[in-house]
Design an enzyme around this catalytic site. Sequence first.
Site, short mmCIF file in Angstrom:
data_model
loop_
_atom_site.label_atom_id
_atom_site.label_comp_id
_atom_site.label_asym_id
_atom_site.label_seq_id
_atom_site.Cartn_x
_atom_site.Cartn_y
_atom_site.Cartn_z
N LYS A 1 -33.43 -45.80 26.55
CA LYS A 1 -34.14 -44.46 26.98
C LYS A 1 -35.28 -44.87 27.83
O LYS A 1 -36.15 -45.77 27.80
CB LYS A 1 -34.59 -43.78 25.67
CG LYS A 1 -35.08 -42.40 26.03
CD LYS A 1 -34.09 -41.29 25.98
CE LYS A 1 -34.57 -40.03 26.74
NZ LYS A 1 -34.38 -39.98 28.12
N GLN B 1 -41.46 -49.46 28.66
CA GLN B 1 -40.74 -48.51 28.01
C GLN B 1 -40.14 -48.89 26.52
O GLN B 1 -40.26 -48.17 25.49
CB GLN B 1 -39.44 -48.02 28.73
CG GLN B 1 -39.19 -46.85 28.33
CD GLN B 1 -40.04 -45.51 29.20
OE1 GLN B 1 -39.99 -45.37 30.25
NE2 GLN B 1 -40.31 -44.57 28.27
N LYS C 1 -35.02 -48.29 32.27
CA LYS C 1 -35.55 -47.66 33.35
C LYS C 1 -34.75 -47.72 34.47
O LYS C 1 -34.13 -48.64 34.88
CB LYS C 1 -36.98 -48.05 33.92
CG LYS C 1 -37.73 -47.13 34.49
CD LYS C 1 -38.71 -46.34 33.69
CE LYS C 1 -39.43 -45.13 34.43
NZ LYS C 1 -40.33 -44.23 33.50
N ASP D 1 -38.90 -39.26 36.19
CA ASP D 1 -40.19 -39.82 36.56
C ASP D 1 -40.90 -39.45 37.95
O ASP D 1 -40.22 -38.41 38.31
CB ASP D 1 -40.10 -41.63 36.35
CG ASP D 1 -41.17 -42.22 36.24
OD1 ASP D 1 -41.80 -42.54 35.15
OD2 ASP D 1 -41.92 -43.00 37.41
N THR E 1 -45.58 -34.91 28.79
CA THR E 1 -46.38 -36.13 29.24
C THR E 1 -47.99 -35.68 29.37
O THR E 1 -48.83 -36.31 28.74
CB THR E 1 -45.82 -36.85 30.37
OG1 THR E 1 -44.29 -36.98 30.17
CG2 THR E 1 -46.52 -38.25 30.43
N ASN F 1 -45.71 -33.63 37.88
CA ASN F 1 -45.51 -33.18 36.77
C ASN F 1 -46.69 -33.42 35.58
O ASN F 1 -47.54 -32.70 34.87
CB ASN F 1 -44.19 -33.47 36.22
CG ASN F 1 -43.99 -33.48 34.68
OD1 ASN F 1 -44.11 -34.10 33.82
ND2 ASN F 1 -43.65 -32.06 34.40
N SER G 1 -38.49 -36.09 24.90
CA SER G 1 -37.14 -36.24 25.26
C SER G 1 -36.17 -36.60 23.97
O SER G 1 -35.17 -36.20 23.96
CB SER G 1 -36.95 -37.57 26.26
OG SER G 1 -37.29 -37.17 27.53
#
Length: 449
Positions: free
Chosen positions: A94, A115, A130, A170, A214, A245, A381
Amino acid sequence: MAKPLDEKVEPIFQSVLARNPGETEFHQATREVLESISPVLVKHPAFTHHKIIERICEPERQIIFRVPWTDDQGTVQINRGFRVEFNSALGPYKGGLRFHPSVYLGIIKFLGFEQIFKNALTGMPIGGGKGGSDFDPKGKSDEEVMRFCQSFMTELYRHIGEHTDVPAGDIGVGGREIGYMFGQYKRITNRWEAGVLTGKGLDWGGSLVRTEATGYGATFFVEEMLKVRGDSFEGKTCVVSGSGNVAIYTIEKIAELGGKTVACSDSNGYIYDEKGIDLETVQRLKEIERRRIKDYCEIHKHAKYVANGNIWEIPCQVAMPSATQNEINGKDAKMLVQNGCIAVGEGANMPTTPEGVKIFLDAQIAYGPGKAANAGGVATSALEMQQNACRDSWDFEYTEERLRKIMRSIHNLCYETAMEYGSPGNYVDGANIAGFIRVAKAMVAFGVV
Ligand code: NDP
Ligand code: 2IT
């Protein structure tokens, strides 16, 4: 200088350097984790016996592929695509996809490595991965972005799936790009498989709060760090780098919690608005019109734009780097501390250089590293995956409350782990150790795989 590595860990790091030449960001990310790990090996000798560190530093699978597409002039363009499936001990791989011209294997590997531990900290069933491309979406038409995304997914689709690998956004990948990729995945596979991507639109399987997650999550994390020190966001002057974002929803939540953000940026420069950044303007410029941050000053004449400026020169009490890796160096960190900064929460991944991190830790300010502070995005997520799995959708308040609880529990886990392992107040050690132990225990249970 960074902390010296323990004699057990040093050869492993040397091997990472030798096996992954030129991948400086990946070296930086592995070294930081290895610096924290020695006390864990003392308590858990099985991890050494099973060569967990050696295995964790080696991705399970790395995919590199050609992405050909045609621009609006009819010229064929060729980019490179990546997906690094790093570790699936705790769940399907993920992690996001980054589209930026600076992308190469070393960046995708540093992000994939971080991650693993970030996802473990969330306590949710997700492994680490990723991906991305050196494609630059800036200045491209919607049609060009669509053709690129379709070509990218035409290779990627065979490697992903709701139980295998679940990409998301991302840098350079938001709702528009996820839409084009989901459409192409559905077309190629003939499956309406919601759980294959997260960050989807709200009408087609997306989760409320994922867009905000985030930034909101990073702000909740800082709120928790401040609370430990008997403090809060109330009345604080804040600086948030970036204007994408993560930055936008960080600025929004800071304001809700009583703080004031006076500056934000993009890769060309920063804006300073002493009255507090007007978020509606930033959102319109960035999310809808895809313009540059300097245009803010056309609308708010009193605000100042500094081309190529260093945003960290602005005095603030809370700094939330939310743009990219290594955006705060040692000098910047020193300047922040000297100017009275008491808390740093990393919305971006690895935004502070090792020299900068050392300055924050030595100054004993509240420093929340990215893999803990920005975990709210991937955690939400995972909440999107949960809703997809039971074909449900939750309301905003409930989902935000879940996010808040998750951030509180990540904060407490890092705080308590740091204490237990002899570095009280050090969230870097706390996050690295707590994330590592969760993954390592699962790897030991699975045997040599
Ligand atoms: P966006 O693409 O929405 O925004 C990125 C912002 O950072 C833009 O303002 C961009 O400016 C700036 N930026 C990007 N690269 C550079 C660079 N090399 N130098 C200077 N400025 C740069 O991305 P996000 O907001 O999603 O991501 C920001 C950070 O947060 C990244 O580090 C990402 O890995 C991390 N993150 C994101 C999560 C998510 O859910 N989206 C989750 C966890 C972490 P410009 O437009 O000029 O390029
Ligand atoms: O760095 C990150 O955690 C992300 N870009 C989000 C990953 C995700 O799968 O939501």
